[in-house]
Design a protein around this motif. Structure first.
Motif, PDB file in Angstrom:
ATOM      1  N   PHE A  75       0.826  -1.215   0.000  1.00 50.85           N
ATOM      2  CA  PHE A  75       0.000   0.000   0.000  1.00 50.85           C
ATOM      3  C   PHE A  75       0.859   1.263   0.000  1.00 50.85           C
ATOM      4  O   PHE A  75       0.472   2.278  -0.590  1.00 50.85           O
ATOM      5  CB  PHE A  75      -0.940   0.001   1.200  1.00 50.85           C
ATOM      6  CG  PHE A  75      -2.088  -0.957   1.069  1.00 50.85           C
ATOM      7  CD1 PHE A  75      -3.173  -0.668   0.262  1.00 50.85           C
ATOM      8  CD2 PHE A  75      -2.085  -2.171   1.745  1.00 50.85           C
ATOM      9  CE1 PHE A  75      -4.236  -1.550   0.122  1.00 50.85           C
ATOM     10  CE2 PHE A  75      -3.143  -3.072   1.627  1.00 50.85           C
ATOM     11  CZ  PHE A  75      -4.213  -2.759   0.808  1.00 50.85           C
ATOM     12  N   LEU A  80      -6.618   4.166   5.335  1.00 51.53           N
ATOM     13  CA  LEU A  80      -7.622   3.191   5.753  1.00 51.53           C
ATOM     14  C   LEU A  80      -7.436   1.824   5.092  1.00 51.53           C
ATOM     15  O   LEU A  80      -7.608   0.800   5.769  1.00 51.53           O
ATOM     16  CB  LEU A  80      -9.020   3.735   5.487  1.00 51.53           C
ATOM     17  CG  LEU A  80     -10.180   3.002   6.166  1.00 51.53           C
ATOM     18  CD1 LEU A  80      -9.977   2.929   7.675  1.00 51.53           C
ATOM     19  CD2 LEU A  80     -11.501   3.694   5.832  1.00 51.53           C
ATOM     20  N   PRO A  81      -7.093   1.743   3.800  1.00 57.71           N
ATOM     21  CA  PRO A  81      -6.885   0.402   3.218  1.00 57.71           C
ATOM     22  C   PRO A  81      -5.817  -0.406   3.954  1.00 57.71           C
ATOM     23  O   PRO A  81      -5.994  -1.602   4.197  1.00 57.71           O
ATOM     24  CB  PRO A  81      -6.475   0.710   1.777  1.00 57.71           C
ATOM     25  CG  PRO A  81      -7.110   2.035   1.478  1.00 57.71           C
ATOM     26  CD  PRO A  81      -7.009   2.803   2.767  1.00 57.71           C
ATOM     27  N   LEU A  82      -4.708   0.239   4.310  1.00 55.30           N
ATOM     28  CA  LEU A  82      -3.661  -0.470   5.046  1.00 55.30           C
ATOM     29  C   LEU A  82      -4.139  -0.819   6.448  1.00 55.30           C
ATOM     30  O   LEU A  82      -3.901  -1.936   6.928  1.00 55.30           O
ATOM     31  CB  LEU A  82      -2.395   0.388   5.111  1.00 55.30           C
ATOM     32  CG  LEU A  82      -1.239  -0.194   5.936  1.00 55.30           C
ATOM     33  CD1 LEU A  82      -0.829  -1.567   5.406  1.00 55.30           C
ATOM     34  CD2 LEU A  82      -0.055   0.761   5.944  1.00 55.30           C
ATOM     35  N   ARG A  83      -4.825   0.108   7.104  1.00 55.31           N
ATOM     36  CA  ARG A  83      -5.317  -0.159   8.461  1.00 55.31           C
ATOM     37  C   ARG A  83      -6.258  -1.360   8.466  1.00 55.31           C
ATOM     38  O   ARG A  83      -6.176  -2.233   9.358  1.00 55.31           O
ATOM     39  CB  ARG A  83      -6.043   1.087   9.006  1.00 55.31           C
ATOM     40  CG  ARG A  83      -6.733   0.880  10.349  1.00 55.31           C
ATOM     41  CD  ARG A  83      -5.738   0.642  11.459  1.00 55.31           C
ATOM     42  NE  ARG A  83      -6.417   0.320  12.702  1.00 55.31           N
ATOM     43  CZ  ARG A  83      -6.762  -0.908  13.095  1.00 55.31           C
ATOM     44  NH1 ARG A  83      -6.482  -1.956  12.310  1.00 55.31           N
ATOM     45  NH2 ARG A  83      -7.372  -1.109  14.239  1.00 55.31           N
ATOM     46  N   GLU A  84      -7.152  -1.421   7.495  1.00 53.71           N
ATOM     47  CA  GLU A  84      -8.092  -2.549   7.437  1.00 53.71           C
ATOM     48  C   GLU A  84      -7.369  -3.854   7.102  1.00 53.71           C
ATOM     49  O   GLU A  84      -7.725  -4.915   7.624  1.00 53.71           O
ATOM     50  CB  GLU A  84      -9.190  -2.247   6.425  1.00 53.71           C
ATOM     51  CG  GLU A  84     -10.117  -1.129   6.881  1.00 53.71           C
ATOM     52  CD  GLU A  84     -11.158  -0.761   5.848  1.00 53.71           C
ATOM     53  OE1 GLU A  84     -10.987  -1.144   4.665  1.00 53.71           O
ATOM     54  OE2 GLU A  84     -12.141  -0.078   6.205  1.00 53.71           O
ATOM     55  N   ALA A  85      -6.348  -3.768   6.261  1.00 53.25           N
ATOM     56  CA  ALA A  85      -5.593  -4.972   5.895  1.00 53.25           C
ATOM     57  C   ALA A  85      -4.859  -5.541   7.099  1.00 53.25           C
ATOM     58  O   ALA A  85      -4.912  -6.759   7.361  1.00 53.25           O
ATOM     59  CB  ALA A  85      -4.604  -4.657   4.767  1.00 53.25           C
ATOM     60  N   ASP A 145     -10.975   0.810  12.037  1.00 56.51           N
ATOM     61  CA  ASP A 145     -11.165  -0.390  11.224  1.00 56.51           C
ATOM     62  C   ASP A 145     -12.622  -0.818  11.361  1.00 56.51           C
ATOM     63  O   ASP A 145     -13.046  -1.327  12.402  1.00 56.51           O
ATOM     64  CB  ASP A 145     -10.225  -1.491  11.715  1.00 56.51           C
ATOM     65  CG  ASP A 145     -10.373  -2.793  10.936  1.00 56.51           C
ATOM     66  OD1 ASP A 145     -11.180  -2.833   9.983  1.00 56.51           O
ATOM     67  OD2 ASP A 145      -9.692  -3.768  11.284  1.00 56.51           O
TER      68      ASP A 145
END
Length: 291
Positions: A75, A80-85, A145
């Protein structure tokens, strides 16, 4: 392929960071004598934990730490994409941990703290100073998340009840117990020639002297917390774990916390975070050119 033609596969940045995280968890578990915690002497205040289980749990988490670092590289930025991953990967890691330990929570706090720090280090491998890694980790921790379970953990419930800062808030604040207390004490004790094991014990005590440890609050309430904080300060004031007077105080603290069933698991997780940040900052054992 002929055996003599085989070459060792190069270790990636993500793999090395996972190595460092697992090593930090194992070094924390092995450190002795820790007050009321599992170590090489025994189980401390615990009836369901032992050193072998702590080692097995730490080793089980290696794939999760590696995948978090790989997600950071993929990422490339805090968002947010990294946090959710990494939230998803962390929950998968927790399930693997519980399968290994038979449902016993050995390192839930460690997954959270060290997972954030591994992710942060992988995001900017040239920016490895402890405060910089912790600050990036805090930015990640502040993101919500949406897939995270909404059931409050024991630590979160206790934090609300006593107005304490739990593991989530400690990370969101940039790990002040580590940056402001543990790492400076670790260096002071090293500079004083106290030896590495004593320096690490002193770093743990520096955390315990100030932290509102939710593990202690859950197991022993405010009396246990006051005993932990005052006892840790007494060890440091007596000269730390490298002095005879400090060792006597440390033994007294150990016995007092065991009697109260007060095991400072939150402080132990933060010591592992301290050891990880110390290794990242020094570049100890890192891949040539990566750090």
């Amino acid at each position: 392929m002929h055996a003599f033609n085989l070459q060792a596969k190069p270790v990636t940045l993500a793999e090395r960071l996972a190595d460092l995280a697992v090593e930090a968890l194992i070094d924390e578990a092995d450190l002795s004598p820790k007050p009321a915690l599992v170590d090489r002497r025994g189980n401390g205040a615990h009836t369901d934990l032992h050193l072998g289980l702590m080692h097995a749990s730490a080793l089980t988490l290696w794939p999760a730490f590696k995948e978090m670092a790989e997600a950071a590289i993929e990422f490339g930025e805090v968002g947010l994409p990294l946090r959710e991953a990494i939230g998803r990967i962390g929950r998968e890691g927790e399930r693997a941990m519980l399968a290994t330990t038979g449902g016993i929570n050995t390192h839930r706090g460690g997954i959270w703290a060290l997972g954030l720090l591994v992710t942060s280090a992988a995001l900017a491998p040239q920016s490895r100073a402890a405060h910089a890694v912790a600050a990036r980790a805090a930015r990640l921790a502040l993101l919500d998340d949406a897939d995270a379970p909404r059931v409050l953990s024991h630590g979160a419930q206790v934090a609300q009840r006593y107005g304490a800062r739990g593991a989530r808030e400690e990370a969101q604040a940039g790990f002040p117990a580590v940056i402001q207390r543990a790492l400076p004490q670790l260096q002071r004790s090293r500079d004083a020639g106290h030896g590495e094991q004593n320096a690490r014990l002193d770093a743990l005590l520096a955390i315990m002297a100030q932290l509102a440890d939710t593990c202690v609050l859950y197991r022993a309430g405010e009396p246990g917390l006051h005993a932990m904080q005052q006892g840790a300060r007494a060890v440091l004031d007596a000269g730390g774990s490298a002095s005879l007077a400090g060792r006597r105080r440390l033994h007294e603290l150990d016995q007092q916390l065991i009697a109260l069933n007060a095991s400072p698991g939150g402080a132990a997780d933060l010591l592992a975070a301290c050891l990880l940040l110390d290794r990242i900052a020094s570049g100890d054992g890192m891949i040539q050119g990566a750090f």
